[in-house]
Write an enzyme that holds these catalytic residues in place. Structure first.
Site, short mmCIF file in Angstrom:
data_model
loop_
_atom_site.label_atom_id
_atom_site.label_comp_id
_atom_site.label_asym_id
_atom_site.label_seq_id
_atom_site.Cartn_x
_atom_site.Cartn_y
_atom_site.Cartn_z
N HIS A 237 56.68 28.90 31.77
CA HIS A 237 58.04 28.39 31.99
C HIS A 237 58.34 27.20 31.07
O HIS A 237 57.43 26.56 30.51
CB HIS A 237 58.22 27.97 33.44
CG HIS A 237 57.30 26.86 33.86
ND1 HIS A 237 57.52 25.54 33.55
CD2 HIS A 237 56.14 26.88 34.55
CE1 HIS A 237 56.55 24.79 34.03
NE2 HIS A 237 55.69 25.58 34.64
N GLU A 312 51.96 29.17 40.81
CA GLU A 312 51.00 28.18 40.35
C GLU A 312 50.01 27.83 41.46
O GLU A 312 50.28 28.05 42.65
CB GLU A 312 51.73 26.93 39.86
CG GLU A 312 50.86 25.78 39.34
CD GLU A 312 49.94 26.18 38.19
OE1 GLU A 312 48.94 26.87 38.45
OE2 GLU A 312 50.23 25.78 37.05
#
Length: 432
Positions: A237, A312
């Site tokens: 990202h 994550e």
């Protein structure tokens, strides 16, 4: 008491692009140069680099003169000068953490002036910034005196699974961008494509197979030309406020900064053209990944699938803290975590736990989309996990990888078994 003058500058070759800063501290009475600082800081914007130059200058004055030292600050960045003087509001949320860091240093000094100067009067700091960027382009790091030294590579992990700098000058910025390298060219694995058809960095073998499906087979002698590759493109990202400050960023749902949105758009533009031909986009459920994935989806016309296992690592109590803060508050727990992948942060999850769910996600994608080009938008830890699994490397190898924001990596999975890492930490789309 000695009075000081800071002249600072920063620049980006692309905005965003490869960036660096320079700062010089002088004796206000005679102009004698007392300290210089410069560093390449990866891919970011001019304004971020300018703030980093200011911060480096303030830190240098603190080292020279200590608390309460009088200092005049001069820069050719109107934005930084006016924001720090309190005359302009900070509208870019990505700059706010940097302004806060600079402000905390200012409160320890006695700033006598914030002065904008024209660029021609800021040549010293500008030269230092360019020296740092030039050195980074050659794989070197700048050091005082304008000389360079080989860039350090092996570092223990920090926030978001990334390593802190191991340099002795104590910078806290990300290292310069690693140059993209294809580890195995397409001709060596015996597909029906040719090297010229896959000349772009991280180009997809699956896409090449679709283009050349009707071409006569050409074996290389290494293996039969009938292997089918599933191409898994891994996109980290874009930038968030936490990544700018190098804070642990796990399950928290941070959004992209303005710079992060620009990075996502740059990746989307690249992936929407030849030779990629994406078939599927899959994303972590976290907002920063979904925003990045949606930018690509808008350019390609594809939908975004969400896979919970691509999220994550959960950093638990360490979420939102810097590495230094964690080191001070949880020294024993941090030491154990760094030494043992089976150990989790307090209230979080271990690398070993993440490895199991990420492996399951990777296997699902390869099985479900055999022969396709899949873009997976995720985070530092899951992407590192997929890469180390493809390389058959131990969990400890995570500590020896660095991934920049909005970087691309590529793994090719072949029907007869092997996985090949074709590209790693490719950020060439951010240099345009």
């Amino acid at each position: 008491m000695t009075s000081y003058v800071i002249e600072a500058d920063g620049g980006s070759r692309g905005n965003p692009g490869p960036a660096g800063y320079g700062a010089v501290v002088m004796d206000a009475s005679d102009g004698q140069v007392l300290a210089e600082a410069a560093e390449a800081i990866g891919v970011t914007t001019n304004n971020v680099a300018e703030y980093r130059g200011l911060i480096a200058g303030l830190q240098a004055v603190l080292r020279l003169g200590g608390e309460g030292a009088p200092v005049a600050v001069r820069m050719d960045s109107k934005l930084v000068i006016e924001q720090m003087a309190g005359r302009w509001k900070i509208k870019n949320e990505g700059l706010r953490p940097l302004a806060m860091e600079a402000g905390s240093l200012v409160r320890r000094l006695r700033v006598t002036e914030w002065t904008w100067i024209p660029r021609e009067r800021n040549k010293h700091a500008d030269r230092l910034a360019n020296e740092a960027m030039d050195a980074a382009a050659k794989g070197l790091t700048w050091k005082a005196g304008g000389t360079t030294q080989p860039e350090l590579q092996e570092e223990p992990p920090t926030a978001g699974g990334q390593p802190p700098s191991a340099r002795t000058a104590a910078p806290t910025t990300p290292p310069a961008i690693a140059q993209q390298t294809d580890l195995l060219d397409i001709g060596a694995i015996g597909t029906t494509g040719t090297i010229s058809e896959i000349s772009a960095p991280t180009a997809s073998t699956a896409a090449a197979q679709q283009r050349t499906a009707k071409a006569p087979a050409k074996g290389t002698g290494w293996a039969p030309p009938t292997r089918v590759a599933t191409s898994l493109l891994l996109l980290r990202h874009g930038e968030t406020a936490l990544s700018v400050e190098r804070r642990f960023s796990g399950r928290g749902d941070a959004e992209l900064t303005a710079n992060g949105l620009a990075q996502a758009a740059a990746a989307a533009e690249r992936l929407s053209r030849e030779p990629y031909r994406l078939d599927v986009i899959v994303s972590s459920p976290l907002k920063r990944a979904r925003q990045t994935a949606e930018a690509v989806a808008r350019r390609t016309g594809l939908d975004v699938e969400v896979d919970e296992d691509l999220r994550e690592l959960d950093f638990g109590d360490w979420e939102g803290h810097t590495f230094t803060e964690v080191q001070r508050r949880w020294p024993a727990e941090l030491s154990t975590w760094l030494a043992d992948p089976e150990t989790a942060p307090p209230g979080g999850e271990s690398f070993a736990t993440v490895a199991r769910r990420v492996q399951a996600a990777g296997e699902r994608l390869v099985e479900r989309y055999e022969g396709k080009t899949v873009l997976a938008v995720s985070h530092v830890t899951p992407i590192k996990m997929l890469l180390r699994l493809a390389l058959m490397a131990p969990l400890e190898s995570l500590y020896r990888m660095h991934l920049d924001v909005a970087c691309l990596s590529l793994i090719e999975y072949y029907a007869d078994g092997p996985a090949v890492v074709k590209s790693f930490n490719d950020t060439s789309h951010l240099r345009r």
